[in-house]
Scaffold this motif. Sequence first.
Motif, PDB file in Angstrom:
ATOM      1  N   VAL A   1     -16.946  30.263  36.644  1.00  0.00           N
ATOM      2  CA  VAL A   1     -17.801  29.180  37.128  1.00  0.00           C
ATOM      3  C   VAL A   1     -16.942  28.030  37.652  1.00  0.00           C
ATOM      4  CG1 VAL A   1     -19.505  27.444  36.457  1.00  0.00           C
ATOM      5  CG2 VAL A   1     -19.755  29.801  35.669  1.00  0.00           C
TER       6      VAL A   1
ATOM      7  N   ARG B   1     -24.882  26.825  38.593  1.00  0.00           N
ATOM      8  CA  ARG B   1     -24.032  25.888  37.855  1.00  0.00           C
ATOM      9  C   ARG B   1     -22.718  25.643  38.594  1.00  0.00           C
ATOM     10  NH1 ARG B   1     -21.855  26.479  33.070  1.00  0.00           N
ATOM     11  NH2 ARG B   1     -21.919  28.754  32.902  1.00  0.00           N
TER      12      ARG B   1
ATOM     13  N   ARG C   1     -27.733  32.304  37.470  1.00  0.00           N
ATOM     14  CA  ARG C   1     -27.749  30.964  36.875  1.00  0.00           C
ATOM     15  C   ARG C   1     -26.349  30.348  36.897  1.00  0.00           C
ATOM     16  NH1 ARG C   1     -31.852  32.956  32.202  1.00  0.00           N
ATOM     17  NH2 ARG C   1     -33.799  32.179  33.117  1.00  0.00           N
ATOM     18  N   ASN C   2     -25.327  31.175  36.634  1.00  0.00           N
ATOM     19  CA  ASN C   2     -23.951  30.684  36.728  1.00  0.00           C
ATOM     20  C   ASN C   2     -23.623  30.230  38.146  1.00  0.00           C
ATOM     21  OD1 ASN C   2     -23.322  31.030  34.033  1.00  0.00           O
ATOM     22  ND2 ASN C   2     -22.360  33.035  34.315  1.00  0.00           N
TER      23      ASN C   2
ATOM     24  N   GLU D   1     -16.857  31.079  31.911  1.00  0.00           N
ATOM     25  CA  GLU D   1     -16.712  29.677  32.294  1.00  0.00           C
ATOM     26  C   GLU D   1     -15.557  29.487  33.267  1.00  0.00           C
ATOM     27  OE1 GLU D   1     -18.796  27.119  31.725  1.00  0.00           O
ATOM     28  OE2 GLU D   1     -20.058  28.725  30.930  1.00  0.00           O
TER      29      GLU D   1
ATOM     30  N   ARG E   1     -16.740  26.683  41.409  1.00  0.00           N
ATOM     31  CA  ARG E   1     -17.128  25.303  41.677  1.00  0.00           C
ATOM     32  C   ARG E   1     -16.136  24.635  42.632  1.00  0.00           C
ATOM     33  NH1 ARG E   1     -17.421  23.492  36.772  1.00  0.00           N
ATOM     34  NH2 ARG E   1     -19.626  24.059  36.502  1.00  0.00           N
TER      35      ARG E   1
END
Length: 371
Positions: free
Chosen positions: A83, A170, A166-167, A80, A87
């Motif tokens: 991610v 996201r 997939r991350n 996380e 981001r």
Amino acid sequence: MTNNTASPLLAPYTSAALGLPNRLVMAPMTRFRAHEDGTPLPVVADYYAQRADAGLIVTEGIWPHRRGQSGWRVPGLETEAHVAGWRAVTEAVHARGGRIFAQLMHGGRQGHPRSRLLVDVPAGPSAVPVPGPVHVKDGKAPAPVPREMTVEDIRTAITDHVAAARNALRAGFDGVELHGANSYLIHQFLADNTNRREDAYGRDRTRFAVELVTAVADAIGAHRLGLRLSPGNPQFGMAEADPGPVYRALVDALDALGMAYLHVTDNGTYPALADLRPRWSGTLVANVGENRAPTTPRQGERVLTEGLADLISYGRAFLAHPDLPARIAADDPLATPIRTQDLYTHGARGYTDYPTLEEERAGRLVHAAAR
């Protein structure tokens, strides 16, 4: 001076998957600007945002899971924290109107226990080490003999890529590029000397690549997926005596998927672009500077006008010229030198402090006025 109509590099490009303002792709380039856990440093957002005028940015190689970590302070897309870190990067690029794909790079045999969070020996298709010493977090060391991957290891690597892809979505990436080039895991399965397996993954050296690409395409959509290949590239001791049959079979197997693009580096001994372009019905990105002098605008334009590719990726030109499209439009000689001593350090120096053409010109005017 060139302009948007004179240079095909600056012409917009549209396909079923891509809508780009120009045909310049920022090539993936490892820069080691990550925390030790693989989270990108805050300065990474500044670096990519500065280059958001590229038609498309492809990030540096990112490990999908620490099992595939190739080097210390290479970034990841597993946790996380990863991610969230990425981001911040995608938001900065999108705020500048850019588009950015994450390159997933599994090291395979590349790596060393002293450069891996797991402190383990890396695994590849066969137990064939990288030649010569390798970089580790505290210097250099002899290359370890990699563990040969089991079939279960292969399945796990595919699952790791799917999770990381997939991350990536996201984290806000527009898509994902799988690194099948330059000696990393997919390339190791394709090459003669690193794949000595006697099972199905050795008898058909394209099998791993096809299974991996198909699995990721199923997970995130083929229209969000690219693949980079470097047929015949000898970096890090790779050997492919006759690349043509292997890569033709691979391209034929993947063409119908409807991927966002295929990214191919040309080679002096095997004309990959000329051989593979007729077999690929989708978008083709060409890189013609691998293991050669940096690609010039004229070389890129020639590849486009000859119909060998739709987009051209530039690496070194984007390092020292963050505003590369504007410089090509102005017919700038692209003469800003790369500070090689700062390429693989961990801060802003030699990373986000290169001037734009406008800043260079303003600096020259200030210097001239002060004389």
